[in-house]
Design an enzyme around this catalytic site. Structure first.
Site, PDB file in Angstrom:
ATOM      1  N   TYR A  72       3.517  -2.222 -12.952  1.00 47.48           N
ATOM      2  CA  TYR A  72       4.353  -3.346 -12.521  1.00 47.48           C
ATOM      3  C   TYR A  72       4.905  -3.015 -11.131  1.00 47.48           C
ATOM      4  O   TYR A  72       5.001  -1.863 -10.724  1.00 47.48           O
ATOM      5  CB  TYR A  72       5.456  -3.703 -13.516  1.00 47.48           C
ATOM      6  CG  TYR A  72       4.897  -4.259 -14.807  1.00 47.48           C
ATOM      7  CD1 TYR A  72       4.334  -5.534 -14.845  1.00 47.48           C
ATOM      8  CD2 TYR A  72       4.888  -3.501 -15.973  1.00 47.48           C
ATOM      9  CE1 TYR A  72       3.794  -6.040 -16.013  1.00 47.48           C
ATOM     10  CE2 TYR A  72       4.342  -3.999 -17.148  1.00 47.48           C
ATOM     11  CZ  TYR A  72       3.792  -5.273 -17.159  1.00 47.48           C
ATOM     12  OH  TYR A  72       3.245  -5.776 -18.309  1.00 47.48           O
ATOM     13  N   ASN A  84       7.676  -2.876  -9.407  1.00 47.65           N
ATOM     14  CA  ASN A  84       8.811  -2.011  -9.057  1.00 47.65           C
ATOM     15  C   ASN A  84       8.494  -0.526  -9.107  1.00 47.65           C
ATOM     16  O   ASN A  84       9.225   0.281  -8.529  1.00 47.65           O
ATOM     17  CB  ASN A  84       9.998  -2.305  -9.973  1.00 47.65           C
ATOM     18  CG  ASN A  84      10.578  -3.689  -9.735  1.00 47.65           C
ATOM     19  OD1 ASN A  84      10.095  -4.443  -8.902  1.00 47.65           O
ATOM     20  ND2 ASN A  84      11.612  -4.022 -10.476  1.00 47.65           N
ATOM     21  N   HIS A 111       3.687 -12.850  -6.208  1.00 52.41           N
ATOM     22  CA  HIS A 111       3.787 -11.388  -6.133  1.00 52.41           C
ATOM     23  C   HIS A 111       2.422 -10.721  -6.259  1.00 52.41           C
ATOM     24  O   HIS A 111       2.289  -9.527  -5.955  1.00 52.41           O
ATOM     25  CB  HIS A 111       4.717 -10.880  -7.234  1.00 52.41           C
ATOM     26  CG  HIS A 111       5.854 -10.036  -6.731  1.00 52.41           C
ATOM     27  ND1 HIS A 111       6.066  -9.755  -5.396  1.00 52.41           N
ATOM     28  CD2 HIS A 111       6.842  -9.380  -7.405  1.00 52.41           C
ATOM     29  CE1 HIS A 111       7.140  -8.979  -5.274  1.00 52.41           C
ATOM     30  NE2 HIS A 111       7.623  -8.740  -6.473  1.00 52.41           N
ATOM     31  N   ASN A 142      10.361  -4.343  -3.526  1.00 56.32           N
ATOM     32  CA  ASN A 142      10.520  -3.229  -4.464  1.00 56.32           C
ATOM     33  C   ASN A 142       9.277  -2.352  -4.578  1.00 56.32           C
ATOM     34  O   ASN A 142       9.392  -1.146  -4.827  1.00 56.32           O
ATOM     35  CB  ASN A 142      10.911  -3.759  -5.845  1.00 56.32           C
ATOM     36  CG  ASN A 142      12.332  -4.279  -5.874  1.00 56.32           C
ATOM     37  OD1 ASN A 142      13.183  -3.843  -5.102  1.00 56.32           O
ATOM     38  ND2 ASN A 142      12.596  -5.236  -6.750  1.00 56.32           N
ATOM     39  N   ASP A 172       2.457  -8.853  -0.819  1.00 53.12           N
ATOM     40  CA  ASP A 172       3.048 -10.136  -0.447  1.00 53.12           C
ATOM     41  C   ASP A 172       4.287  -9.885   0.401  1.00 53.12           C
ATOM     42  O   ASP A 172       4.899  -8.825   0.317  1.00 53.12           O
ATOM     43  CB  ASP A 172       3.427 -10.922  -1.700  1.00 53.12           C
ATOM     44  CG  ASP A 172       4.434 -10.159  -2.558  1.00 53.12           C
ATOM     45  OD1 ASP A 172       4.097  -9.052  -3.022  1.00 53.12           O
ATOM     46  OD2 ASP A 172       5.573 -10.636  -2.749  1.00 53.12           O
TER      47      ASP A 172
END
Length: 217
Positions: free
Chosen positions: A87, A89, A20, A135, A114
């Site tokens: 983060y 999301n 990620h 996300n 990614d």
């Protein structure tokens, strides 16, 4: 022309080498990465660099095949770099805040991330379109109010079995790390072209989906 580049990833040492965080690993590989001076702003690490300075960094690194780089008339005075620390999301919270404050239009934003839908070793430049269940992109669309922003996608391949969340938060294998080290120099060249192109859409014919090295079996 691109004014803001946002590299998506997860903050924290435990995520540094995970799939990620492909975009953060790419940022760290840039030949001028050490020249970027970061500060805490817009819910992440942020840097504003004079466009002429970025041009000089690219030329010193031998990008553009070692030829002088022309700055388009449409270019702004600065190029902005952002690594959201919200983060994955909530990445759009940082991107949206920066875009609103700096008065940057969605079509002037490049999000580096990614991509499960592409095999590792494949890179894709695209504008708008679907979010592929990512996300970070969903959050960016929600904050910008549109999906019409640029994306630079690094394939990480889909897992043959197991949980997707566990997969993207796991580390690249040693073979995959070798592949990244092989493709990154080629994508450095692409990034330079994107940054100093008055019409990045002209690059899609060559870079819409490009396999740079064979996929690991």
């Amino acid at each position: 022309m691109i004014s803001l580049i946002a590299f998506l990833g997860n903050y924290g040492k435990e995520y540094e080498r995970t799939r990620h965080n492909a975009a953060w690993i790419f940022e760290n590989s840039l030949p001028f990465a050490a020249n970027i001076s970061w500060k805490n702003k817009f819910k992440g690490q942020f840097s504003a660099v004079d466009t002429i300075t970025v041009k000089s960094w690219c030329e010193e690194a031998g990008l553009n095949n070692g030829k002088p780089i022309n700055i388009p008339d449409s270019a702004g005075n600065k190029i902005y770099f952002l690594m959201p620390e919200t983060y994955m999301n909530l990445s759009g919270d940082a991107i949206g805040e920066a875009a609103r404050f700096l008065k940057i239009k969605p079509e002037e934003i490049l999000v580096v991330h990614d991509e499960l839908e592409l095999p590792i070793g494949t890179v894709s430049l695209k504008f708008g379109g679907g979010l592929g269940g990512h996300n970070g992109l969903r959050s960016t669309k929600a904050n910008l109010g549109t999906a019409d922003f640029w994306r630079l996608r690094f394939g990480i391949s889909k897992p043959t079995n197991g949980n997707i969340a566990d997969y993207v938060l796991s580390s690249f294998t040693s073979d995959e790390q070798i592949i990244l080290s092989q493709i990154f120099p080629q994508v450095h060249e692409l990034l330079e072209k994107v940054l100093f192109s008055a019409k990045p859409e002209n690059l899609i014919a060559q870079w819409g989906k490009r396999k740079l090295v064979p996929e690991v079996k």
